[in-house]
Design a protein around this motif. Structure first.
Motif, short mmCIF file in Angstrom:
data_model
loop_
_atom_site.label_atom_id
_atom_site.label_comp_id
_atom_site.label_asym_id
_atom_site.label_seq_id
_atom_site.Cartn_x
_atom_site.Cartn_y
_atom_site.Cartn_z
N PHE A 1 0.82 -1.20 0.00
CA PHE A 1 0.00 0.00 0.00
C PHE A 1 0.86 1.26 0.00
CE2 PHE A 1 -3.19 3.05 1.31
CZ PHE A 1 -4.23 2.66 0.47
N ILE B 1 1.56 2.38 -3.48
CA ILE B 1 0.40 3.06 -4.08
C ILE B 1 0.25 4.45 -3.47
CG2 ILE B 1 -2.12 2.96 -4.35
CD1 ILE B 1 -1.74 -0.18 -4.11
N PHE C 1 0.87 6.86 -6.50
CA PHE C 1 -0.39 6.97 -7.24
C PHE C 1 -1.52 7.64 -6.47
CE2 PHE C 1 1.72 3.20 -9.24
CZ PHE C 1 2.03 3.85 -10.42
N VAL D 1 -8.44 7.20 -4.41
CA VAL D 1 -7.65 6.00 -4.10
C VAL D 1 -7.70 5.68 -2.60
CG1 VAL D 1 -5.27 5.15 -3.98
CG2 VAL D 1 -6.08 6.31 -6.05
N GLY D 2 -7.80 4.40 -2.25
CA GLY D 2 -7.63 3.98 -0.87
C GLY D 2 -8.73 3.11 -0.31
N ASP D 3 -9.89 3.09 -0.95
CA ASP D 3 -10.96 2.22 -0.45
C ASP D 3 -11.18 1.10 -1.47
OD1 ASP D 3 -13.29 1.28 0.96
OD2 ASP D 3 -13.52 3.31 1.75
N ASP D 4 -12.20 0.29 -1.26
CA ASP D 4 -12.45 -0.82 -2.18
C ASP D 4 -12.91 -0.34 -3.54
OD1 ASP D 4 -11.85 -2.89 -0.32
OD2 ASP D 4 -13.69 -2.34 0.72
N LEU E 1 -5.91 3.09 -13.20
CA LEU E 1 -4.63 2.59 -13.73
C LEU E 1 -4.35 1.21 -13.14
CD1 LEU E 1 -1.69 2.88 -14.91
CD2 LEU E 1 -1.11 4.05 -12.78
N LEU F 1 -6.75 10.59 -11.18
CA LEU F 1 -6.55 9.15 -10.97
C LEU F 1 -7.31 8.76 -9.71
CD1 LEU F 1 -5.13 6.55 -11.89
CD2 LEU F 1 -3.24 7.16 -10.37
N GLY G 1 -8.25 5.36 -8.88
CA GLY G 1 -8.14 3.98 -8.42
C GLY G 1 -7.35 3.15 -9.41
N GLY G 2 -7.25 1.86 -9.11
CA GLY G 2 -6.52 0.98 -10.01
C GLY G 2 -6.14 -0.31 -9.34
N ASP G 3 -5.10 -0.94 -9.87
CA ASP G 3 -4.61 -2.18 -9.29
C ASP G 3 -3.12 -2.27 -9.60
OD1 ASP G 3 -4.90 -4.47 -7.81
OD2 ASP G 3 -5.64 -5.69 -9.48
N THR G 4 -2.36 -2.86 -8.68
CA THR G 4 -0.92 -2.96 -8.86
C THR G 4 -0.52 -4.38 -8.53
OG1 THR G 4 -0.77 -0.68 -8.06
CG2 THR G 4 1.29 -1.92 -8.19
P1 ADP Z 1 -8.23 -4.26 -3.23
O1 ADP Z 1 -7.45 -5.44 -2.76
O2 ADP Z 1 -9.41 -3.90 -2.38
O3 ADP Z 1 -8.54 -4.31 -4.69
P2 ADP Z 1 -5.79 -2.81 -3.56
O4 ADP Z 1 -4.82 -3.15 -2.47
O5 ADP Z 1 -5.62 -3.46 -4.88
O6 ADP Z 1 -7.27 -2.99 -2.99
O7 ADP Z 1 -5.78 -1.25 -3.79
C1 ADP Z 1 -5.91 -0.37 -2.71
C2 ADP Z 1 -6.40 0.96 -3.21
O8 ADP Z 1 -5.39 1.50 -4.08
C3 ADP Z 1 -7.67 0.89 -4.04
O9 ADP Z 1 -8.40 2.06 -3.78
C4 ADP Z 1 -7.17 0.89 -5.48
O10 ADP Z 1 -8.12 1.48 -6.33
C5 ADP Z 1 -5.92 1.75 -5.36
N1 ADP Z 1 -4.86 1.40 -6.34
C6 ADP Z 1 -4.17 0.25 -6.44
N2 ADP Z 1 -3.25 0.32 -7.43
C7 ADP Z 1 -3.37 1.55 -7.97
C8 ADP Z 1 -2.70 2.25 -9.02
N3 ADP Z 1 -1.73 1.67 -9.74
N4 ADP Z 1 -3.10 3.50 -9.29
C9 ADP Z 1 -4.09 4.07 -8.58
N5 ADP Z 1 -4.74 3.50 -7.57
C10 ADP Z 1 -4.38 2.25 -7.27
#
Ligand code: ADP
Ligand code: MG
Length: 317
Positions: A3, A6, A10, A21-24, A82, A112, A114-117
């Motif tokens: 986290f 992120i 991001f 960014v930061g919640d579900d 992203l 931006l 939200g997203g996934d990493t």
């Molecule tokens: P979850 O497991 O609930 O999907 P994540 O740990 O993947 O949560 O992500 C935590 C938060 O960070 C979420 O709000 C998600 O949208 C955001 N997030 C994750 N990766 C990125 C990224 N590359 N850019 C912007 N936001 C991101």
């Protein structure tokens, strides 16, 4: 992934979202009465960029190509997500990437949210969301017989830059510098797309070459086109370095230009030119939409110019 990564790279203020960014999930409140325009584009290492490319440039381009789709729809950019896969946690790379990404985001007022990493081969997948008044989106299916066909900027520069970078073409550095930005730092024509609302009958952004992308408008609209080859805008450096046939291929079928191709009634030429001036973009009138299907290309003497390649097909490579 962590986290803290992120949070550091991001997470920015998102005053245009209810929750960023930061919640579900992020929470968005679209402007009442507006339609949402949504599009995704994915960039893969080895196909859309190479490992040696500057990470700031990759950040710029990956958002720019997505913004180009909003531009082609006439939508005002609002939000992006992203999803990024990285082979390793590389702080310097991420710092530069996010700098390029947010510079482009700030220029166009997109947040931006939200997203996934995750770990994996370097892959960048962005979804953009924009807003457009009902009935005013610039669709591919609205071209009408008699419309003028217009294109913004110049064509063929990105294809030439790619050939140069791959060692297939020699250029003096001073000349290469004229085409390289088209490949690495494309400019999405967002202001032009918005200015064309209510004026253009149809639009598309040119990512796979003029003939291929204009072909999508023709197919969806059930019309044809006549193009004047000599009216196609290109930089002098394209003619200076390339044999005629290769220059023609770059201009007609070169990918990655991210200019807009659009059609509009011939009676609205002054309004179209004023819209382009207000958006600070040069545009060229390159042909007409015809009722009979098919695309014909005319040389300066009015004779047909034969050309059968229709753009770079990602799945043909
Ligand atoms: P979850 O497991 O609930 O999907 P994540 O740990 O993947 O949560 O992500 C935590 C938060 O960070 C979420 O709000 C998600 O949208 C955001 N997030 C994750 N990766 C990125 C990224 N590359 N850019 C912007 N936001 C991101
Ligand atoms: Mg997640």
């Amino acid at each position: 992934m962590e986290f803290s990564l992120i949070a550091k790279h991001f997470t920015r203020a998102t005053p245009g979202a209810v929750l960023g960014v930061g919640d579900d999930c992020a929470l968005l409140a679209p402007t009442p009465g507006m339609q949402l325009a949504v599009s995704s584009d994915m960039l893969l290492e080895g196909r859309h960029f190479s490992p040696q490319d500057s990470p700031a440039g990759i950040g710029h381009k990956s958002l720019a190509v997505n913004l180009s789709d909003l531009a082609a729809m006439g939508a005002t950019p609002r939000w992006a997500t992203l999803a990024i896969a990285l082979p390793e946690e590389n702080d310097a790379w991420l710092t530069a990437f996010s700098r390029g990404f947010f510079r482009m985001a700030d220029q166009h007022g997109i947040e931006l949210i939200g997203g996934d990493t995750t770990r994996g081969a370097l892959t960048i997948s962005i979804t953009v969301m924009g807003e457009v008044p009902p009935g005013q989106a610039l669709r591919r299916d609205g071209a009408q017989a008699g419309d003028d066909i217009w294109v913004s900027g110049v064509l063929g520069s990105a294809a030439m830059a790619l050939a140069y970078r791959q060692g297939r073409l020699f250029m003096e550095q001073i000349d290469a510098a004229k085409v390289l930005p088209a490949l690495y730092l494309p400019t999405p024509r967002v202001a032009l797309g918005i200015a064309l609302r209510g004026l253009a009958h149809s639009a598309i952004d040119i990512s796979d070459g003029l003939l291929a992308d204009l072909g999508h408008i023709l197919e969806r609209s059930g019309v044809g086109a006549r193009l004047a080859f000599s009216a196609l805008p290109t930089l002098p450096v394209v003619q200076a370095y390339l044999h005629e046939a290769v220059a023609r291929e770059c201009v007609l079928a070169g990918g990655d230009d991210y200019e807009l191709c659009f059609t509009a009634p011939a009676g609205r030429r002054d309004a179209i030119l004023a819209a382009a001036a207000s958006a600070n973009v040069s545009i060229s009138r390159i042909g007409q939409i015809t009722a009979e299907p098919g695309l014909s290309l005319l040389a300066a003497d009015g004779q047909p110019l034969h050309y059968d390649k229709t753009g770079y097909d990602h799945f043909a490579a």
